[in-house]
Design a protein around this motif. Sequence first.
Motif, PDB file in Angstrom:
ATOM      1  N   SER A  73       0.811  -1.203   0.000  1.00 47.09           N
ATOM      2  CA  SER A  73       0.000   0.000   0.000  1.00 47.09           C
ATOM      3  C   SER A  73       0.851   1.262   0.000  1.00 47.09           C
ATOM      4  O   SER A  73       0.451   2.289  -0.529  1.00 47.09           O
ATOM      5  N   GLY A 130       3.445   0.887  -3.474  1.00 45.65           N
ATOM      6  CA  GLY A 130       2.641   1.090  -4.673  1.00 45.65           C
ATOM      7  C   GLY A 130       1.432   1.950  -4.372  1.00 45.65           C
ATOM      8  O   GLY A 130       0.306   1.596  -4.726  1.00 45.65           O
ATOM      9  N   GLU A 181      -1.659   4.115  -4.195  1.00 45.23           N
ATOM     10  CA  GLU A 181      -2.640   4.483  -5.199  1.00 45.23           C
ATOM     11  C   GLU A 181      -3.279   5.812  -4.792  1.00 45.23           C
ATOM     12  O   GLU A 181      -4.140   5.866  -3.928  1.00 45.23           O
ATOM     13  N   TYR A 182      -2.831   6.870  -5.449  1.00 46.13           N
ATOM     14  CA  TYR A 182      -3.325   8.196  -5.100  1.00 46.13           C
ATOM     15  C   TYR A 182      -4.814   8.348  -5.378  1.00 46.13           C
ATOM     16  O   TYR A 182      -5.499   9.105  -4.680  1.00 46.13           O
ATOM     17  N   VAL A 226      -7.193   6.168  -4.926  1.00 45.68           N
ATOM     18  CA  VAL A 226      -7.939   5.650  -3.765  1.00 45.68           C
ATOM     19  C   VAL A 226      -7.868   6.648  -2.618  1.00 45.68           C
ATOM     20  O   VAL A 226      -8.870   6.934  -1.948  1.00 45.68           O
ATOM     21  N   LYS A 241      -6.288  -4.629 -17.112  1.00 49.59           N
ATOM     22  CA  LYS A 241      -5.402  -4.616 -15.951  1.00 49.59           C
ATOM     23  C   LYS A 241      -5.594  -5.852 -15.091  1.00 49.59           C
ATOM     24  O   LYS A 241      -4.655  -6.380 -14.496  1.00 49.59           O
ATOM     25  N   ASP A 276       2.855   6.312 -12.649  1.00 54.42           N
ATOM     26  CA  ASP A 276       1.958   5.239 -12.247  1.00 54.42           C
ATOM     27  C   ASP A 276       2.798   4.116 -11.639  1.00 54.42           C
ATOM     28  O   ASP A 276       3.466   3.364 -12.336  1.00 54.42           O
ATOM     29  N   THR A 277       2.764   4.027 -10.313  1.00 56.65           N
ATOM     30  CA  THR A 277       3.597   3.057  -9.605  1.00 56.65           C
ATOM     31  C   THR A 277       3.224   1.626  -9.951  1.00 56.65           C
ATOM     32  O   THR A 277       4.094   0.755 -10.090  1.00 56.65           O
ATOM     33  N   THR A 278       1.940   1.369 -10.097  1.00 52.59           N
ATOM     34  CA  THR A 278       1.489   0.012 -10.380  1.00 52.59           C
ATOM     35  C   THR A 278       2.046  -0.493 -11.697  1.00 52.59           C
ATOM     36  O   THR A 278       2.564  -1.606 -11.801  1.00 52.59           O
TER      37      THR A 278
END
Length: 622
Positions: free
Chosen positions: A63, A66, A68-69, A71, A456, A525-527
Motif C-alpha cells: 500500500s 505502490g 494508489e493516489y 484511492v 489490468k 503510475d507506480t502500479t
Amino acid sequence: MGIPQLLQHLEKIEKPKSKVYPKASSSGDDLHRPAAVIDGSALAHHIFNRYLKSLSKEERILSILGFEYAVYQRNVINWLERLEVGFEITNIFIDGHLPSYKTTTRISRIQTTITSLSRLRTLSPSLIDLTKGNWNPSPPFLIAAFSAAVRGHERFGKVIRTVAGEADAFCAAAAAATEKRVKGGGEGISVVFTGDSDLVVYPHSKYSRVAILDDVHFENTPIEGAKVKVVLWPPWDIERKLRGNSTGRGNEGMIMKFAWCLAVKDTFRAARVVSSGKGDGLGSVKVGGEFREQYLLPDVGKVGDSSGLEGILDSRAAEVVYASPRFRRLCHPPVRDSGRETEIYLPVLLEDVTKSSVWSVGREIRKLAYQMLFGTNATVVEVHRKGEAVNKSFLKLQRDDEELLLGGEVGEGLNGLVVGIILEIVRGYLDKNLQTTDADVLALLAAATTSTLGHKESLPPVTAVHWTWPRAHLLSQLMAGVWSLYLLQTVASLPNNGGIEISENIDKSIFEKLTALPSLLETIDTTRFVTIYAISHDRRGMSKNAKKRARKRAKAWEGQDTLGLSADGLQGIINRMFEREVRGSIEGILKIVGEMMRREDEDEEEEEEEEGVESYMGMTVG
C-alpha cells in the motif's frame, strides 16, 4: 509545531465540550451547521495515517510502495463530504511557506527520516520489508494528491487555497474573523479543524473553537441519520480564566505565556498555573520574539490573496516560489532578507542510502526554474540526503556551456520532457559503469506513459517480492525528475512572468512542451512501473536457481495471451502496457538506450553470465 502537554494542562483549567452537529435551530425549522476552517496540510496526513491503521503490517508494504493516489483522493472527498453534514466548510488552507526559524526543526526531521531509511535498509537489505524498522514513509506527492482532489470538487474547490505561510496561522485568522460576520451568540461559531494542539495559542474571538482531527467522529443512526461528533476547545474562555480579574481584551496572550513556560520547561510556574486555574503568575513572563512571531495573525483581508499563486498544488513547489524576491512580500510572517543563499528543502524519497541522492536527476531543470525566480547571479542551496546524513549542494545559477537534456520527438502518450528524464537516469548509470536492462527502461516508460492500461485485471498480481531497493531507487529517481519538471512548469506559468531573461543556449521549445506535460500525479503510475518486473524475466545477473525458475516460468507462459506475453518476449509486454500509437516510439527509445549502453556482443554477455557478474539493477525475479 507542538507544545509538550499543552492540551492536557489546559484541560485542567477549562474542559473542552463534546458536541454533535447538525442540530436543530431554536425555531426547530432548520438544521444549524457551524462554519469549518480546515488545516488542509494536517488533514492530508491525518487521512493517510488513518488509512494505514486500517491495514495489516503486511498490507502496508504494497500500500505504501505502490501507493494508489486515486484511492486516497476518494478517501479525502469522502471525509470532507461526511464533515459537511454537520459543518459548512468555508476555508481549506495548505502550507505554502515555512519561516526561517523552522530551519533547525526541518533539518532535524530530514535527518530523522534518513536515519529511519538507513535502518530499514539494514534490516531488509534485499527486498523492502516495511514490517521491519517500524517506519512507514509518507507518499512523496501526498499534499499534491490532496490538493488536486479538493480542487476538482464542485464545492470544495472554491474554498481551498495554498497560502504564503503556515496553514494554521491562516486558519486562526479566518476563524477569528467570525466575530465580524456572526450576529449574536449561540451556535454562530467557526471551528478550526487541525492536528496541531497549539492552534489554541493563537488569538481567537469568542465565536471561534478548535477541534483536533483525532477527536472527530462520524456517526449514522436510523433515527437521527448522519451526525458529526467533535470535541471543541474554547480558547477565548481559557484566556478569560487565565486572565482572572484583570481588565482588557480577552486576547492578551495569557495562553501564549503559559505555552512559552511549557516550551522553555519553566515547570514550577506552569504547575502553579495549573493547580490554581489562574494566570496570576504569568504577568511577568516575557515571551521570546520568534515564539511570539509564530502566533501572529495574517491580515484577514489578505487571506487567500496570493496574486493567483494559490493554485499551486505541491507545498514544496509553493515554498520555492514564495522564497523568491518577486513573491516573498506575500509571506506571513514577513521574510527577512538576510543576504544569505536561498535554501530549498528536497524531500527524502524511498532511496537506497548506499547510492547517490536521487535528486541529482533533474538538477539542470530545477536550476532553470531557480534562475527564472531568483535571477542569474543568485546562489541556491539544495538541502537533501547524501549517504546517511543531511547534505547541502550549492548551485550557481549562471549557465555557460550547460545544456538541458531534452527528449526527442515521441509518439502520442509520451511527453518528450519525461523521456528526457528517463534518458538522463540511464546516462547516470552508464557514467558510473552500472547497467540498466530493457525491463528497467520499460518500467520507467510504463510509469510515465499517459496511455490507458487495458485488461489490468489480466496482469499478474504485484507482490512485495517485486520491490527491491534498486527498483525503488530507480522509481524515486523518476519521481525526482518529474517533480523538477513540475516545478519548472509551475514557475513558467506564474502570473506576470514576462521579462525574465533566459540563457540563449536553452531551447525555448521546452516551454511549449511544458504546457503539454501531464499533471504531476498522472505522470507516474507506480502500479504499471512494478508490473513490468512481475511479468518480465530478464536473466542477466540471475543466480543459477533463479535462472531455472525463470525457464520454468517462461515455459509455463508459452501461448498464454492473457498475460500479454508471446513468442516475441518483451514485445508482448509492450502490446499490453502501451497503445499501438506509441509502440514505435518506445522501440525507438529502447534503441537509443541500447546505443548509449554500448552493449557487448552475445558471446561476451554469455561469458559475463557464467562469471556471475551482476548489475546494480539486477533483475532477479522473485
